[in-house]
Design a protein around this motif. Sequence first.
Motif, PDB file in Angstrom:
ATOM      1  N   HIS A  71       1.888  -3.829   1.310  1.00 41.79           N
ATOM      2  CA  HIS A  71       2.700  -2.898   0.409  1.00 41.79           C
ATOM      3  C   HIS A  71       4.013  -3.626   0.805  1.00 41.79           C
ATOM      4  N   GLU A  72       4.349  -4.156   1.728  1.00 37.04           N
ATOM      5  CA  GLU A  72       5.720  -4.751   1.996  1.00 37.04           C
ATOM      6  C   GLU A  72       5.909  -6.000   0.970  1.00 37.04           C
ATOM      7  N   LEU A  73       4.955  -6.707   0.838  1.00 32.03           N
ATOM      8  CA  LEU A  73       4.738  -7.918  -0.043  1.00 32.03           C
ATOM      9  C   LEU A  73       5.053  -7.458  -1.452  1.00 32.03           C
TER      10      LEU A  73
ATOM     11  N   THR B  19       6.255  -4.769  -3.100  1.00 36.62           N
ATOM     12  CA  THR B  19       7.582  -4.099  -3.579  1.00 36.62           C
ATOM     13  C   THR B  19       8.294  -5.611  -3.854  1.00 36.62           C
ATOM     14  N   PRO B  20       8.700  -6.337  -3.069  1.00 29.81           N
ATOM     15  CA  PRO B  20       9.762  -7.343  -3.403  1.00 29.81           C
ATOM     16  C   PRO B  20       9.148  -8.429  -4.685  1.00 29.81           C
ATOM     17  N   LEU B  21       7.798  -8.544  -4.477  1.00 28.76           N
ATOM     18  CA  LEU B  21       6.772  -9.262  -5.469  1.00 28.76           C
ATOM     19  C   LEU B  21       7.245  -8.960  -6.892  1.00 28.76           C
ATOM     20  N   THR B  22       7.156  -7.469  -7.073  1.00 29.00           N
ATOM     21  CA  THR B  22       7.194  -6.635  -8.312  1.00 29.00           C
ATOM     22  C   THR B  22       8.774  -6.904  -8.761  1.00 29.00           C
ATOM     23  N   SER B  23       9.827  -6.899  -7.839  1.00 29.59           N
ATOM     24  CA  SER B  23      11.126  -7.244  -8.438  1.00 29.59           C
ATOM     25  C   SER B  23      11.253  -8.689  -8.730  1.00 29.59           C
ATOM     26  N   ILE B  24      10.636  -9.665  -7.840  1.00 33.50           N
ATOM     27  CA  ILE B  24      10.793 -10.949  -8.363  1.00 33.50           C
ATOM     28  C   ILE B  24      10.063 -11.075  -9.734  1.00 33.50           C
TER      29      ILE B  24
ATOM     30  N   ILE C 250       2.390 -13.106 -10.911  1.00 32.34           N
ATOM     31  CA  ILE C 250       1.371 -11.717 -11.481  1.00 32.34           C
ATOM     32  C   ILE C 250       0.259 -12.347 -10.416  1.00 32.34           C
ATOM     33  N   ARG C 251      -0.256 -13.320 -10.345  1.00 31.67           N
ATOM     34  CA  ARG C 251      -1.470 -13.778  -9.592  1.00 31.67           C
ATOM     35  C   ARG C 251      -1.342 -13.013  -8.183  1.00 31.67           C
ATOM     36  N   LEU C 252      -0.369 -13.318  -7.776  1.00 28.56           N
ATOM     37  CA  LEU C 252      -0.123 -12.769  -6.069  1.00 28.56           C
ATOM     38  C   LEU C 252      -0.074 -11.201  -6.177  1.00 28.56           C
ATOM     39  N   ILE C 253       0.541 -10.785  -7.338  1.00 29.83           N
ATOM     40  CA  ILE C 253       0.712  -9.111  -7.118  1.00 29.83           C
ATOM     41  C   ILE C 253      -0.748  -8.743  -7.588  1.00 29.83           C
ATOM     42  N   ASN C 254      -1.701  -9.343  -8.479  1.00 24.65           N
ATOM     43  CA  ASN C 254      -2.876  -8.916  -8.505  1.00 24.65           C
ATOM     44  C   ASN C 254      -3.896  -9.113  -7.146  1.00 24.65           C
ATOM     45  N   LEU C 255      -3.434 -10.230  -6.519  1.00 25.35           N
ATOM     46  CA  LEU C 255      -4.415 -10.286  -5.331  1.00 25.35           C
ATOM     47  C   LEU C 255      -4.064  -9.368  -4.201  1.00 25.35           C
ATOM     48  N   ILE C 256      -2.693  -9.018  -4.436  1.00 26.18           N
ATOM     49  CA  ILE C 256      -2.371  -8.070  -3.417  1.00 26.18           C
ATOM     50  C   ILE C 256      -2.936  -6.720  -3.778  1.00 26.18           C
ATOM     51  N   ASN C 257      -2.937  -6.209  -5.099  1.00 27.11           N
ATOM     52  CA  ASN C 257      -3.474  -5.027  -5.441  1.00 27.11           C
ATOM     53  C   ASN C 257      -5.117  -5.007  -5.260  1.00 27.11           C
ATOM     54  N   ASP C 258      -5.798  -6.180  -5.237  1.00 27.12           N
ATOM     55  CA  ASP C 258      -7.275  -6.205  -4.898  1.00 27.12           C
ATOM     56  C   ASP C 258      -7.416  -5.955  -3.575  1.00 27.12           C
ATOM     57  N   ILE C 259      -6.370  -6.635  -2.582  1.00 28.38           N
ATOM     58  CA  ILE C 259      -6.838  -6.477  -1.372  1.00 28.38           C
ATOM     59  C   ILE C 259      -6.568  -5.129  -0.928  1.00 28.38           C
ATOM     60  N   LEU C 260      -5.641  -4.402  -1.448  1.00 26.49           N
ATOM     61  CA  LEU C 260      -5.489  -2.965  -1.060  1.00 26.49           C
ATOM     62  C   LEU C 260      -6.636  -2.049  -1.581  1.00 26.49           C
ATOM     63  N   ASP C 261      -6.960  -2.418  -2.757  1.00 23.90           N
ATOM     64  CA  ASP C 261      -8.037  -1.766  -3.362  1.00 23.90           C
ATOM     65  C   ASP C 261      -9.251  -1.695  -2.414  1.00 23.90           C
ATOM     66  N   VAL C 262      -9.520  -3.138  -2.291  1.00 18.32           N
ATOM     67  CA  VAL C 262     -10.993  -3.520  -1.176  1.00 18.32           C
ATOM     68  C   VAL C 262     -10.968  -2.671   0.089  1.00 18.32           C
TER      69      VAL C 262
END
Length: 731
Positions: free
Chosen positions: A508-510, A512-517, A548-560
């Motif tokens: 989550h912490e990552l 938010t800033p990543l989305t803004s980046i 984008i890849r990083l955001i996808n990865l984080i989304n996937d991790i959160l999903d899993v």
Amino acid sequence: MQVELKIKHKGLILVAVPLLFELVFLAVLSGLLRQADYKTWQEMHSKTVVYESSALSRLFHDAGIAMGGYALTKSPLFRERFDSIVSSIPREFKHLQKLVGRNSSQKGSLKRLETYTNSGLHLLSTARDAIEIGGEGVSRVRSLYSEMKGVSKNISTELDNLTAESRKIEEDGPNARKQSDQMVRVFLAIGVLFNIGLAFVLSYFFSNGITKRLFILTDNANRLARAEQLSDPIKGTDEIAHLDAVFHNMADALAEASRKERAIVENAADVICSIDADNKFTKISPACKKLWGYEPSELIGTRYLNLVISDDVEETAIATRALRKGQHTASFETRTYRKDRSIVTVLWSAFWSPTENSMFCVAHDITERKLIEEALKESERRVRSIIENTLVSLIVIDRFGMIELVNPQTEKSFGYPAEAVLDQNIGILFPQFMSAEDNFIEELFAQASGRIADLEMMRADGELFPVEFSLSQLETNEGTRFIANILDVSERQEFEKLKREFVSTVSHELRTPLTSIRGSLTLLNTGMLGNLNEKGERMVSIAERNTIRLINLINDILDVERLASGRVEMQFDNTEVSSIIERSVESVRSFADQHSVKLEVGDLRPLTRVYADGDRIIQVVINLLSNAVKFSPKDSTVTLNIKEETEWVELQVIDRGRGIPEKYKALVFERFQQVEVSDAKRKGGTGLGLAICKGIIEQHKGSIGVESEEGKGSTFWFRLPKAPQGEAVMA
Ligand code: ADP
């Protein structure tokens, strides 16, 4: 040809032959005696004939004298005498005729005598008549007299003829009698001799045929008793020969039995021996060579205690003494030396025979068994130490759930001393357990037999804690038992929870800033913040892609993580499969175009519905379609098929790509698993897509899998339960 006779026939001969002989002897003897009698009678008869003949002749003579007297004296006395004589002549003749009549050879003579007698009588009566008249008659008497002489002569001649044979018989009489007496004597002597001879012959015959054979039979019986070789079989077919054959058969059977016994003793793997009262071997089987390395001849006459190692001698001697004192049978173990001084452990099975004053033993090598027993004990010690030191609680229960054994870890984990739970139902360790009668134990077996079940158990103080519980079946001598493997996972779950919370927080912490980046980079890339030079544009594009890849990865991790912790809330409803497919295909279409891959959808039945969270299932289908496109060669087709059964609906995503190697078929559904390490970079994946799909499908109580042939393509499929009949929600 030899005639074989039975004893009863021989007995018959023994009786019948002398009897027959006696009968013949008596018959002949009586014949001889009759002959002698006949001779005597013949002699007497002849005498009578002679006597009667001479009487007849005398009558004629007397008649002549009486007639002469009458002629001279004319005295009636002479006449009377004459008449009386003449009248008796026919009688006398008849008498003679009767005596001789039976003899045919004398019939002619008798006939002639009759004629002469009649003519004599006639002459005599004529002469009397002439005398009576006197005168001329007297001269007539003279002529008659001379005629009479002639007749008288003839009569004499015929009488001589007639009596010649009788006289001969009479003369021969004594001789003939003597002869026949002699014949009888000779015959008697021969008879007696023959009788004696016959007695000898028969007794020889009897002795040879019975007594001698009986003797051989008795001898054979004695030989059989002494286990000696029997004489040759008695020939014949009688009872003795049969009995002898039986003895021979018995001897053969005994010999066969003893051969077998010897073969058993000699080939027995165990040593079979006899030991006398002095503890010395008297007999020993060849197996001693294998057991102790000694030949039987080396051991016979030696004390068996010499073989026993000194530590065991006393115990062995005690066992032997007990055996002799009346125990009779015993078995005991001793360690013995081999010839090469190595030690073998022997199990003696001994039997004491007071009549033979000997001990009969079977010595069995149990060295290996002892080693195995030791190894077993060692292994048991090891297993026990493992059981006692393992950090898993182990509980042995019977099929009703009654506790038979617990390890120390159970005592530690549950806070019960072993005695408190032994013979109790394992249910007491569960909060749901009510009583031994409820079907909790049955359910427990169904849930945990052969697999790990995540359950909640209860400590002695009432505290509940999560466990991984499994039951495995165990066959014991006492029947089937089950081992409950209980792993306290409270600490692990706590740790997992912390880990998930950490990952989730960090993500989550990552994010938010990543989305803004990402937003800033997009702005930069579009030139809204001013133009960049070419290098700058390239750098910003790469930075945007990676972000984008990083955001996808984080989304996937959160999903899993959310799926694993069950924190994803599903919006279950009756959902039309066709709608899911349309929306999924729509989402992937441009991606497929980019890769020049054609998307094809199989036959759809508009009304097929599943009970599912539509958005989540679309996420799964998109993932499978994207993977299929990613791994498909250019210009190939990815097909989406539906298979429908009464209970479930199956969706298949078929590609013609490189396929999945066999060993990866299950692994690809695990987190961060990729068939090739380069897949992440080249195909732009995270290795989490299929794990998320699996998580979603499992939450729907469905199943997911892949079938593939390397180089030819893959078919990823998932099954969902069909929705109950009703209204579709998603349109
Ligand atoms: P990723 O995000 O890396 O695609 P997935 O979990 O979706 O992660 O897939 C895991 C791995 O499975 C992929 O990296 C790839 O190696 C393999 N894979 C998935 N789908 C296919 C496919 N259709 N053909 C070949 N390999 C595939």
